[in-house]
Structure formats: structure tokens, C-alpha cells
Design a protein around this motif. Structure first.
Motif, short mmCIF file in Angstrom:
data_model
loop_
_atom_site.label_atom_id
_atom_site.label_comp_id
_atom_site.label_asym_id
_atom_site.label_seq_id
_atom_site.Cartn_x
_atom_site.Cartn_y
_atom_site.Cartn_z
N PHE A 23 0.83 -1.20 0.00
CA PHE A 23 0.00 0.00 0.00
C PHE A 23 0.87 1.25 0.00
O PHE A 23 0.56 2.24 -0.66
CB PHE A 23 -0.91 -0.01 1.23
N ILE A 24 1.97 1.20 0.73
CA ILE A 24 2.87 2.34 0.82
C ILE A 24 3.78 2.44 -0.41
O ILE A 24 3.95 3.51 -0.98
CB ILE A 24 3.73 2.25 2.10
N ALA A 25 4.33 1.30 -0.81
CA ALA A 25 5.36 1.30 -1.86
C ALA A 25 4.79 1.29 -3.28
O ALA A 25 5.40 1.83 -4.20
CB ALA A 25 6.29 0.10 -1.67
N PHE A 26 3.61 0.66 -3.47
CA PHE A 26 3.07 0.50 -4.83
C PHE A 26 1.64 1.01 -4.92
O PHE A 26 0.78 0.38 -5.52
CB PHE A 26 3.10 -0.98 -5.25
N THR A 27 1.37 2.17 -4.33
CA THR A 27 0.00 2.67 -4.27
C THR A 27 -0.65 2.78 -5.64
O THR A 27 -1.80 2.42 -5.83
CB THR A 27 -0.02 4.06 -3.60
N GLY A 28 0.09 3.26 -6.62
CA GLY A 28 -0.49 3.49 -7.94
C GLY A 28 -0.38 2.32 -8.89
O GLY A 28 -0.70 2.45 -10.07
N LEU A 29 0.03 1.15 -8.39
CA LEU A 29 0.28 0.02 -9.28
C LEU A 29 -0.97 -0.44 -10.01
O LEU A 29 -0.93 -0.77 -11.19
CB LEU A 29 0.89 -1.14 -8.49
N PHE A 30 -2.11 -0.50 -9.30
CA PHE A 30 -3.34 -0.99 -9.94
C PHE A 30 -3.77 -0.05 -11.06
O PHE A 30 -4.19 -0.48 -12.14
CB PHE A 30 -4.45 -1.17 -8.90
N THR A 31 -3.67 1.27 -10.83
CA THR A 31 -4.02 2.25 -11.86
C THR A 31 -3.04 2.18 -13.01
O THR A 31 -3.43 2.23 -14.19
CB THR A 31 -4.00 3.67 -11.26
N LEU A 32 -1.76 2.05 -12.69
CA LEU A 32 -0.73 2.04 -13.72
C LEU A 32 -0.84 0.80 -14.60
O LEU A 32 -0.65 0.86 -15.81
CB LEU A 32 0.66 2.08 -13.06
N THR A 33 -1.16 -0.34 -14.00
CA THR A 33 -1.29 -1.59 -14.76
C THR A 33 -2.45 -1.50 -15.75
O THR A 33 -2.32 -1.83 -16.93
CB THR A 33 -1.49 -2.78 -13.81
N TYR A 34 -3.61 -1.06 -15.25
CA TYR A 34 -4.79 -0.94 -16.12
C TYR A 34 -4.56 0.13 -17.19
O TYR A 34 -4.91 -0.05 -18.35
CB TYR A 34 -6.01 -0.57 -15.26
N GLY A 35 -3.95 1.24 -16.80
CA GLY A 35 -3.65 2.30 -17.75
C GLY A 35 -2.65 1.87 -18.80
O GLY A 35 -2.75 2.26 -19.97
N SER A 36 -1.68 1.04 -18.42
CA SER A 36 -0.68 0.55 -19.36
C SER A 36 -1.32 -0.35 -20.41
O SER A 36 -0.98 -0.30 -21.59
CB SER A 36 0.42 -0.21 -18.62
N LEU A 37 -2.27 -1.18 -19.96
CA LEU A 37 -2.99 -2.03 -20.91
C LEU A 37 -3.77 -1.18 -21.90
O LEU A 37 -3.77 -1.46 -23.11
CB LEU A 37 -3.94 -2.96 -20.15
N LYS A 38 -4.41 -0.14 -21.40
CA LYS A 38 -5.14 0.77 -22.28
C LYS A 38 -4.20 1.43 -23.27
O LYS A 38 -4.51 1.55 -24.46
CB LYS A 38 -5.85 1.84 -21.45
N SER A 39 -3.04 1.86 -22.81
CA SER A 39 -2.08 2.53 -23.67
C SER A 39 -1.64 1.63 -24.82
O SER A 39 -1.59 2.05 -25.98
CB SER A 39 -0.86 2.96 -22.84
N ILE A 40 -1.34 0.37 -24.50
CA ILE A 40 -0.92 -0.59 -25.53
C ILE A 40 -2.05 -0.80 -26.54
O ILE A 40 -1.82 -0.82 -27.76
CB ILE A 40 -0.53 -1.93 -24.88
#
Length: 421
Positions: A23-40
Motif C-alpha cells: 500500500f505504501i510502496a506500490f499505491t499506484g500500481l493498480f491504476t498504472l497496470t490498467y492504464g498501461s494495458l489501455k495505452s498498448i
């Protein structure tokens, strides 16, 4: 020693510790993963996919999706910040009220289809057709804003400009208080993808049916509402590998199955390895983003300089602008009258989003020698802040309309949007 093993080094406490760290170290991981899929996806359908520029997204998506497909949904159960929020809300609610709403099994199964509708709707309307349904203000972006470290938007202004995202988040929070993993079960589009992928996993929960009683503690304890009791092997894609069913069984009748072997300790070790690998992918993607932003800001302008002197005064200047979460400060270098280099001195914005905005904006400004260019979709606020900072450094006027836009990242680097979120 037995006390340490039973009370401290058990899977429940280890998972909780990993969730807090994630939660502290990877807070934005879920958003970044979904956003990365969208970007591709968007880059592919628009015909401008580049292995080099999409490398950060490819790394993150490949690692997280491959681990989920082979080992199961440790991402959801152990490291997703939004999932951790759901667990925390339900824990607090249960401690206060002593009650938890158990959704009727058939209704629960029907409601779980909603996340597939959300996913399909997002792909068709937002990813493919470019319809801006939420103004970039989806609930996990709002959540990510307030759980990121650094400067935060002024509260009342943020609520006013991002009322839709805040409103949806409030609904999700209220749902999470009374129904365990409310968002994960019914609304998470990334969870829909993982639910499909994880059906291929090699880690599953097995139960000796002939030693099973009628207590149904396993089913009652399941965070995702899976009906475990009548099954010998849990194959549902909804399983998030939280292992709560194993801990709840009074007969110790459930086991973690790895192929033909049973080992709870190995599964916990695998969970930690999955979290570590995903975290490394997250920071690797962020680092590559940062490197690309630096490299692309140094665009070759030999052809321009051959045409004669430019219109700007030579020198190195600093300027500031208002970004997503605070002030962005840049350094602008002018040589032979042309903007030669733009570098970031400081910013209050989230780095994964800021890097991709800077990547696009710096390249376009240097290539066109014009400060007013199209913002990067999904990082409009950061883009506007960068353009304002460059204009400020060069002594130019620039109208930053961030205060009029609905706030939210809305994903990552998906092309140009002419200043609209």
C-alpha cells in the motif's frame, strides 16, 4: 518459538504485512497496470505502436499478467492498494458492528457480471471510441491522488472540480464497509481480466471432501463470496489467494495445491516473490519512463539551426507552472535562438503520469518551437503545468486551464487530447 510461528509468522499476518508494505510502496500500481494495458491497446488500434516507447507498459503488463495466469491473483489479494482499502474498510466495519452483509449466492454471481460489463464498456466506449464518460475522474484515480506521497490538491477545490469521481469513490467506500471486497467483486475491470486469466493457475485450494463437515466456515470466510464447501478443488477465477478459507477451517481440511504437492509455506513464499517481481516491474517501468523523458527532451535541431537564428534569447532559464498536485519547475535551454533542451527540476505530480506527460510535451515543444501544443491524454494536468512552466521560463503568456478541468489521471499516455481530459 512456537508462539512466533503460530501468532506472527502465519500466512494471515504475513499477508497483512505485505499488504501494508505494498500500500505504501506500490499505491499506484493498480491504476498504472490498467492504464498501461489501455495505452498498448490504443496505440495498437491507432497504428502508432512502438516497442521502444511502449516498453514500460509492456514490461508491467507482461509481468503482472503472466504471474496472474500461472500463479493466480496474488496481485489482488496481496498487493493491490484498492483491494487493501476494501479489506481495511470491512475490517473496521465488522469490528464496530460485529456484522457483515452476506449477499445471496445467486445474486452475488449475477452482480459479479457487472465488472465484465464495466470492462467491455471501457474498451468499446473509452478505449476505442474515445468517449470521455467520467472526465478522467474514475474512483481509483481519486483514491490514488489522496494516497500518493507529496503535495495534495486543496481539498474543497478538488471536491468541486472532481465531484463525479469523489461521488463514485464514496459509493464504493460505503459498499466496502458492508460487503467484503465490494469493488473487487462487482466493479473492478482489472479484476475481470484477472478472473479470466487466473483460471489457468497452478496454485489452487484443495479440500478432502470425505473429511468435510457441514459448518461451511470456508465459504463464509471467503473474501470473494466463492461457494467453497461443495467443491474438492477451488477453480474459480474469483479466488484471490488470500487463504482465509484455509485459516478458517476448524478441521484443517483445506490445503494449497501446487501441482501434486501441498505446501502452505511454499505458497506464502511464492506470494512474496510475486509481489516482489511485480514491484520490480513497477519501478522498472517508472525508471524507463523517466529515462525516455530525459532522452526525448533532447531533440536534435540541426536542421532548424541551419536555417538561421531562432527567435528566443540564448541562455538557460527556470520557470514554474501549476500541475496536478502542485508546482512544476523546469529548466529551459536556448541556443542559437532555439529551444534546445527542457529538464525537470522539481514537480509535485505522480512520477509515472508526469514522466509520460513530459515525454510528449518536451518533444513537441522542441520540435515545433512552440509552447502551446496538445496535452497528453490521461495526463492533461501535468501537461498543462509543464507548458506553463516552459512559457514562464521564456517570459511568455500561457493560460493554464487546470482549475476549470475535472481532476483525474484517467489512465496513461494515450495520444493527444487538445487540452481535454
Amino acid at each position: 518459538m512456537n508462539f512466533i510461528k503460530e501468532k506472527i509468522l502465519n500466512s494471515k499476518n504475513i499477508r497483512t504485512l505485505v499488504q501494508v508494505i505494498s500500500f505504501i510502496a506500490f499505491t499506484g500500481l493498480f491504476t498504472l497496470t490498467y492504464g498501461s494495458l489501455k495505452s498498448i491497446y490504443v496505440c495498437t488500434i491507432e497504428g502508432n505502436f512502438s516497442l521502444v516507447t511502449c516498453m514500460p507498459q509492456l514490461i508491467l503488463v507482461s509481468v503482472v499478467f503472466l504471474l496472474t495466469a500461472t500463479l493466480g491473483r496474488f496481485f489482488c489479494g496481496w498487493m493491490c492498494a484498492f483491494g487493501t482499502l476494501m479489506d481495511f474498510l470491512h475490517f473496521i466495519s465488522y469490528k464496530i458492528t460485529g456484522k457483515s452483509i452476506i449477499v445471496n449466492y445467486k445474486l452475488d454471481q449475477a452482480l459479479k457480471l457487472l465488472k465484465y460489463i464495466v470492462l467491455i464498456g471501457s474498451i468499446i466506449f473509452i478505449w476505442t471510441l474515445g468517449v470521455n464518460l467520467f472526465g478522467g475522474s474514475n474512483p481509483w484515480d481519486v483514491f490514488g491522488t489522496y494516497t500518493s506521497f507529496g503535495q495534495f490538491p486543496e481539498f474543497s477545490q478538488y471536491i468541486k472540480s472532481n465531484w463525479l469521481g469523489v461521488g463514485i469513490l464514496v459509493i464504493v467506500v460505503l459498499g466496502g464497509l458492508f460487503i467484503e471486497r465490494f469493488f473487487c467483486r462487482y466493479l473492478c475491470p482489472l479484476g475481470a481480466i484477472f478472473s479470466i486469466l487466473s483460471k489457468l493457475r497452478i496454485i489452487k485450494i484443495k479440500k478432502a471432501e470425505n473429511n468435510c463437515g457441514k459448518c461451511s466456515h470456508c465459504s463464509k470466510s471467503c473474501s470473494m463470496g466463492i461457494n467453497i464447501n461443495p467443491k474438492e478443488v477451488v477453480t474459480s477465477g474469483e479466488c484471490i489467494n488470500c487463504f482465509k478459507c484455509i485459516n478458517a477451517c476448524p478441521r484443517e481440511n483445506l490445503r494449497i495445491m501446487l501441482g501434486t504437492k501441498h505446501s502452505k509455506k511454499i505458497a506464502v513464499v511464492i506470494a512474496i516473490l510475486v509481489v516482489s517481481a511485480s514491484g520490480i516491474a513497477y519501478y522498472a517501468a517508472t525508471y524507463i519512463d523517466s529515462s525516455q523523458a530525459t532522452d526525448l527532451s533532447k531533440v536534435h535541431i540541426a536542421e532548424l539551426t541551419e536555417q538561421g537564428g531562432g527567435t528566443f534569447t540564448d541562455g538557460t532559464y527556470e520557470g514554474t507552472g501549476s500541475g496536478f498536485k502542485g508546482t512544476t519547475t523546469v529548466s529551459v535551454t536556448v541556443k542559437n535562438g532555439y529551444i534546445k533542451n527542457i529538464e525537470t527540476i522539481s514537480t509535485g505530480d505522480d512520477m509515472p503520469y508526469y514522466n509520460r506527460a513530459f515525454n510528449h510535451v518536451a518533444e513537441q515543444i522542441i520540435s515545433t518551437q512552440n509552447v502551446s501544443i496538445d496535452a497528453m491524454t490521461g495526463a492533461t494536468f501535468s501537461s498543462n503545468g509543464i507548458m506553463e512552466a516552459v512559457a514562464n521560463a521564456l517570459g511568455q503568456e500561457y493560460e493554464n486551464n487546470n482549475s476549470q478541468l475535472e481532476r483525474g489521471h484517467g489512465g496513461l499516455g494515450y495520444g493527444m487530447d487538445n487540452g481535454k481530459s
